[in-house]
Write an enzyme that holds these catalytic residues in place. Structure first.
Site, PDB file in Angstrom:
ATOM      1  N   GLY A  43       0.838  -1.195   0.000  1.00  0.00           N
ATOM      2  CA  GLY A  43       0.000   0.000   0.000  1.00  0.00           C
ATOM      3  C   GLY A  43       0.868   1.238   0.000  1.00  0.00           C
ATOM      4  N   GLN A  62       3.165   9.878   0.835  1.00  0.00           N
ATOM      5  CA  GLN A  62       4.442   9.164   1.017  1.00  0.00           C
ATOM      6  C   GLN A  62       5.419   9.445  -0.126  1.00  0.00           C
ATOM      7  OE1 GLN A  62       2.296   5.275   2.077  1.00  0.00           O
ATOM      8  NE2 GLN A  62       4.201   5.140   3.229  1.00  0.00           N
ATOM      9  N   CYS A 119       5.499  -0.012   7.456  1.00  0.00           N
ATOM     10  CA  CYS A 119       5.192   1.154   6.621  1.00  0.00           C
ATOM     11  C   CYS A 119       6.431   1.521   5.820  1.00  0.00           C
ATOM     12  CB  CYS A 119       4.793   2.326   7.528  1.00  0.00           C
ATOM     13  SG  CYS A 119       4.394   3.828   6.625  1.00  0.00           S
ATOM     14  N   LEU A 120       6.236   1.798   4.525  1.00  0.00           N
ATOM     15  CA  LEU A 120       7.386   2.155   3.680  1.00  0.00           C
ATOM     16  C   LEU A 120       8.046   3.448   4.162  1.00  0.00           C
ATOM     17  CD1 LEU A 120       5.976   1.239   0.144  1.00  0.00           C
ATOM     18  CD2 LEU A 120       7.717   0.010   1.463  1.00  0.00           C
ATOM     19  N   HIS A 166      -4.886   1.786   7.265  1.00  0.00           N
ATOM     20  CA  HIS A 166      -3.505   2.293   7.413  1.00  0.00           C
ATOM     21  C   HIS A 166      -3.242   3.424   6.404  1.00  0.00           C
ATOM     22  CE1 HIS A 166       1.033   1.473   7.834  1.00  0.00           C
ATOM     23  NE2 HIS A 166       0.943   2.305   6.815  1.00  0.00           N
ATOM     24  N   GLU A 167      -3.662   3.212   5.145  1.00  0.00           N
ATOM     25  CA  GLU A 167      -3.385   4.209   4.095  1.00  0.00           C
ATOM     26  C   GLU A 167      -4.260   5.453   4.257  1.00  0.00           C
ATOM     27  OE1 GLU A 167      -0.747   3.755   2.517  1.00  0.00           O
ATOM     28  OE2 GLU A 167      -0.518   1.635   2.949  1.00  0.00           O
ATOM     29  N   HIS A 187      -2.855   7.819   6.621  1.00  0.00           N
ATOM     30  CA  HIS A 187      -1.790   8.669   6.049  1.00  0.00           C
ATOM     31  C   HIS A 187      -2.363   9.986   5.507  1.00  0.00           C
ATOM     32  CE1 HIS A 187       2.010   6.536   6.150  1.00  0.00           C
ATOM     33  NE2 HIS A 187       1.480   5.434   5.667  1.00  0.00           N
TER      34      HIS A 187
HETATM   35 ZN    ZN Z   1       2.331   3.523   5.765  1.00  0.00          ZN
END
Ligand code: ZN
Length: 175
Positions: A46, A51, A94-95, A136-137, A140
């Site tokens: 995701g 991000q 998380c990236l 989660h996304e 963000h």
């Molecule tokens: Zn994340």
């Protein structure tokens, strides 16, 4: 398509509240496609636009396994309109917080309203991993990170670690 740079903790942009999109045009589709390529390359399942430093309410998800064909899902202006009382726990990463994983408890099912890649309004009830990744996304887009759902002690510790790493990278330019 083009790879985008993924920003990481403690970049303050990660705390921005992203803005809704007025329409899905070619520029938006190009960014969505860049995000999918960047997510696949990372690799991750995701990625939210913030991000890649774009404060826009859009995200991509692909839950296909390594040996399966890519199956990217596109969500523009996603909004959770209903959450189940039942909870589920998943070890999230998380990236933007590389190599850190912690268990997070969230609603097990969520009804989500969004606009798809063609600009059409859609609604789905997500469960399992998709429900977790969507929440989660979408977090963000409101400047919320998964570490905000864990204990303050653990959160402070991971933030401190990333601040220290960023300082070390800045303070020691290669000779
Ligand atoms: Zn994340």
């Amino acid at each position: 398509m083009a790879l985008r740079h993924i920003i990481t903790l403690p970049d303050p942009k990660l705390r921005l509240v992203s803005k809704p999109l007025e329409r899905v045009d070619d520029a938006v589709r190009k960014l969505l496609d860049d995000m999918v390529e960047t997510m696949h390359e990372a690799p991750g399942i995701g990625l939210a636009a913030i991000q890649v430093a774009e404060p826009l309410r859009m995200l991509v998800i692909d839950l296909a396994k390594k040996d399966e064909l890519a199956n990217p899902l596109f969500f523009v202006n996603p909004e959770i309109v209903w959450s189940a009382d039942e909870r589920s726990t998943y070890e999230e990463g998380c990236l933007s917080i590389p190599e850190y994983y912690e268990e997070v408890e969230r609603p097990a099912r969520v009804r989500t309203r969004f606009v798809d890649r063609d600009g059409k309004p859609q609604e789905i009830v997500a469960e399992g991993l998709l429900a977790t990744v969507l929440q989660h996304e979408i977090d963000h887009l409101d400047g919320v990170l998964f570490i905000d759902h864990i204990s303050k002690l653990k959160r402070d510790r991971v933030i401190k670690k990333f601040v220290k790493m960023a300082k070390r990278a800045e303070g020691h330019p290669p000779l």
